[in-house]
Design a protein around this motif. Structure first.
Motif, PDB file in Angstrom:
ATOM      1  N   ASP A  71       0.078   5.450  -4.296  1.00 47.33           N
ATOM      2  CA  ASP A  71      -0.603   6.295  -3.310  1.00 47.33           C
ATOM      3  C   ASP A  71      -1.326   7.460  -3.994  1.00 47.33           C
ATOM      4  N   ARG A  72      -2.414   7.876  -3.339  1.00 49.57           N
ATOM      5  CA  ARG A  72      -3.226   8.942  -3.937  1.00 49.57           C
ATOM      6  C   ARG A  72      -2.457  10.268  -4.004  1.00 49.57           C
ATOM      7  N   GLU A  84      -4.626   4.640  -6.598  1.00 47.05           N
ATOM      8  CA  GLU A  84      -5.607   5.247  -5.677  1.00 47.05           C
ATOM      9  C   GLU A  84      -5.794   6.719  -6.050  1.00 47.05           C
ATOM     10  N   ASP A 113       0.839  -1.201   0.000  1.00 51.73           N
ATOM     11  CA  ASP A 113       0.000   0.000   0.000  1.00 51.73           C
ATOM     12  C   ASP A 113       0.878   1.257   0.000  1.00 51.73           C
ATOM     13  N   ASP A 114       0.318   2.359  -0.427  1.00 48.82           N
ATOM     14  CA  ASP A 114       1.035   3.647  -0.432  1.00 48.82           C
ATOM     15  C   ASP A 114       2.378   3.519  -1.140  1.00 48.82           C
TER      16      ASP A 114
HETATM   17 CA    CA Z   1      -2.770   5.236   0.087  1.00 45.72          CA
END
Ligand code: CA
Ligand code: C2E
Ligand code: CA
Length: 724
Positions: free
Chosen positions: A631-632, A665, A608-609
């Motif tokens: 990541d967003r 994301e 994630d991220d």
């Molecule tokens: Ca994230």
């Protein structure tokens, strides 16, 4: 340790066995000899009687025939010259005694024993007839078989004679011979034989034992002594000595083989120690900068804080600002070079007694004792300067910046773990407000502490009080435009504060371990919803669940996961666990081991991220991951920023080059979708398609009752080509 006593047991056993065997042998041989002698002595006793009778039968006959007592007496005298004659009687034809002589028995030393074997006396009786007496001895007298003998203590009346078969007799000659004489001779011979036999066997046994002892047990004892002197910790330093005279026999060969083996054991020990040192280095040190890693730093920090008095230890948490862009805009090699250079600079500048470590991809820590706040501020500023200095790598020069969080022991935290966490929190908070500054925990501690103490209390009862809920956000396949997956996101419906984002309580939950029951609740409820959607016909739907670092290192994690999957009858492959890079980096080896266990169940894993930490390629390659989630933050203010677009492209390429699926994301605009399609990103998640929704709304989204915003984005030429 070899017991000395044991080395002599074999000698004793051998001695007893050899002596026992040779003595037995001696006894058997001696017994055979004595038995043979016994047989001969018995035979000789019989012959002696016959010979004696033979010798005097003629004068006795004459004495009887002439009824001559004087002659009979003379015969007696002649007879008693023989030491073994103890009684003699000559009678005439009418039974009158013509002569009688008796000698008292003189017992010999062994007569008490020899009497048992031969009896005390032997009796002979000869009828004095002409034919029995004369025979070969004189004319007119025929040889006779009339001599009868018997042994033992029987009186002469028991002597056998057979008068009816004999011619008329002139009288009788009766003799009693004492067996003691011959018996004694036999006994003394027997004893001599016995002693000689025994001495012979003892001598033979001793010689045999001496030979065996000299050839086997003594060298063996020497070897045992030599072995007992070997230091098991340093087997290579000792050599077994070959016992003298055994260089070219089996013992010599054995010693040689043992020495070769000792050398091999020593070599094996050397290699094992080397491997241990290597493992120690790998588990405690960062392989890139060779600085201690987080776990070793924590151990040393504990010692430092124990030693330090209450005046304090300051922990400097140095986080590099936007370091991922160095990797992406230049290369991972340049990124590595920068980190190595920074580590060298920090190593040179840090005071001797201070601790230094690389605690994360782009994070370093320094701990110093006996320092006050003013000194800490000065040191922090100089560290910022140190980081900012230009780094030249592969002909490119670049600068990086850092944010430093400082926390004091024991003022800001009472344990090394909390000290590290608090310093990290300040650093992260500082980063969000611009970076390139030194921040002190004390500046934010008070108000944060009060708020977080209350929140911490509330958090502990959130699961029981049913205050948690889940929302679900779709992940859309960028090629088909269909919902391919869904991410479960946690919400806390706080009674006073309203909806709280996990960003605001997960860290807190991790610090008081409430994250374990909360994580379990999420796992259970998310899987329950997925099972319902599968039942509703959306069998291919995949579910992503976020897992915190604490959960990952929790021993019950695998078991809970397995149990829940089984309970809802879900295929393991339909679940993806999302783990952040930083949680993996906390204890890399243990995290990778757990990840392999999870993967072995068939459950997918995602990082994630992705891109926000320092995603070293070598670390990523060691993990059993299936997916990375961009990541967003990469999409914030992306529009028009060429660098940002390049970074997104590079990240997607990197993921694909590692054979991983890439999910983006924070997809908010058609431009984002177009960019992702162009870069062949696999799936997208974001407000553009849908905000996170409650389970019921998500089902409506799945079944088309609520529209997913996909149609407004025209597929790019690249996608059209690939779909065609
Ligand atoms: Ca994230
Ligand atoms: P995340 O895993 O990176 O989750 C994505 C976050 O981005 C979510 O925030 C989501 O609501 C938000 N988001 C989705 N689409 C967009 C978009 O288009 N634009 C923007 N600006 N944001 C978008 P949320 O739900 O507040 O979650 C925050 C973080 O909390 C998550 O980040 C995740 O790391 C953590 N988290 C969420 N649920 C859980 C959980 O069940 N357990 C654990 N341990 N952590 C969780
Ligand atoms: Ca996530």
């Amino acid at each position: 340790m070899i017991k000395k006593k044991n080395s002599f047991q074999l000698s004793t056993k051998l001695f007893l066995a050899i002596m026992g065997a040779s003595l037995s042998m001696g006894v058997v041989l001696t017994s055979v000899q004595i038995s043979f002698d016994y047989y001969n002595t018995s035979k000789r006793l019989g012959e002696l009687g016959s010979e004696t009778v033979q010798m005097i039968r003629f004068p006795a006959f004459e004495a009887a025939r002439n009824n001559d007592a004087g002659m009979a007496r003379k015969v007696m005298e002649g007879l008693f010259a023989k030491p073994y004659v103890s009684e003699a009687i000559i009678t005439n034809s009418s039974g009158q005694t013509l002569g009688r002589a008796i000698r008292n028995r003189t017992p010999t030393a062994y007569s008490w024993l020899s009497d048992h074997f031969f009896g005390d006396a032997r009796f002979y009786s000869l009828p004095l007839a002409a034919d029995t007496v004369v025979g070969s001895q004189g004319p007119g007298i025929a040889p006779s078989s009339g001599l009868a003998s018997s042994s033992g203590r029987a009186p002469s009346s028991e002597i056998v004679s057979s008068p009816e078969t004999l011619p008329p007799t002139m009288g009788t000659l009766s003799l009693k011979l004492d067996a003691a004489h011959n018996g004694s001779q036999f006994m003394s011979r027997a004893l001599t034989t016995l002693y000689a036999g025994l001495f012979q066997s003892i001598g033979f046994g001793l010689i045999l034992y001496g030979i065996i002892h000299g050839l086997i047990t003594r060298p063996l004892a020497e070897l045992i002594r030599s072995i007992s002197e070997i230091d098991p910790r340093r087997p290579g330093k000792s050599v077994l000595r070959t016992p003298m005279g055994h260089d070219d026999d089996e013992i010599g060969t054995w010693v040689e083989s043992c020495n070769v083996m000792l050398e091999a054991v020593a070599e094996y020990g050397r290699q094992r120690r080397l491997a241990e040192a290597n493992v120690e280095r790998l588990t405690n040190y960062d392989s890139l900068t060779e600085l201690p890693n987080r776990s070793l730093f924590l151990k040393r920090l504990e010692v430092l804080t124990l030693r330090a008095d209450n005046n304090g230890t300051a922990l400097f948490y140095i986080g590099l600002d936007d370091f991922s862009s160095v990797n992406l805009l230049h290369s991972y090699r340049v990124g590595d070079r920068v980190l190595i250079t920074l580590a060298e600079r920090l190593r040179k500048c840090h005071p001797d007694e201070a601790l230094l470590a690389r605690v994360g991809g782009d994070q370093f820590c320094m701990a110093i004792s006996k320092i006050n706040e003013t000194q800490a501020r000065e040191l922090g500023e100089s560290l910022l300067q140190l980081v900012q200095q230009t780094v030249v790598s592969a002909g490119q020069s670049l600068s990086v910046f850092a944010t430093i969080g400082v926390a004091f022991y024991p003022r800001d935290a009472l344990t090394p773990e909390l000290l590290l966490k608090n310093a990290e929190q300040v650093m992260l908070l500082g980063k969000s407000s611009g970076g390139n500054r030194v921040h002190f925990y004390s500046e934010i501690a008070d108000h944060r502490q009060r708020a977080s103490k209350q929140l911490e209390k509330d958090l502990l009862i959130a699961v029981e009080n049913d205050q948690l809920c889940l929302v679900f956000q779709p992940q859309v396949n960028l090629f088909t435009g269909q919902i391919a997956g869904v991410e479960a996101l946690l919400r806390w419906d706080h009674p006073n504060r309203g909806m709280i984002s996990p960003d605001d309580f997960i860290l807190l939950a991790e610090s008081n371990r409430a994250v374990i029951p909360i994580g379990l609740w999420v796992l259970d409820n998310a899987c329950k919803s997925l099972a319902q959607w599968h039942d509703a016909g959306f069998n291919d739907l995949a579910l992503s669940i976020n897992i915190s670092a604490v959960q990952l290192h929790h021993p019950g994690m695998i078991h809970d996961l397995e149990r829940i999957l089984h309970h809802y009858g879900l295929p393991a492959g339909s679940i993806t666990l999302e783990i952040t890079e930083s949680s993996v980096m906390e204890d890399l080896e243990a995290a990778i081991a757990t990840m392999y266990e999870i993967h072995a169940l068939g459950v997918r894993l995602a990082i994630d991220d992705f891109g926000t930490g320092y995603s070293s390629l070598s670390y990523l390659r060691r993990m059993p991951i299936d997916e990375v989630k961009l990541d967003r933050s990469f999409f914030t203010d992306l529009d028009g920023h060429i660098n940002g677009i390049k970074i997104v492209e590079a990240m997607i390429q990197l993921g694909h080059s590692l054979n991983l699926q890439v999910v983006a994301e924070g997809t908010e605009t058609p431009a984002h979708v177009e960019l992702l399609q162009k870069c062949r990103c696999d799936r997208a998640q974001g407000f553009y398609y849908s905000e996170p929704r409650k389970a019921d709304d998500f089902l409506a989204l799945l079944s088309g009752k609520i529209a997913l915003r996909t149609s407004s984005v025209a597929p790019s030429p690249v996608i059209s080509a690939s779909l065609a």
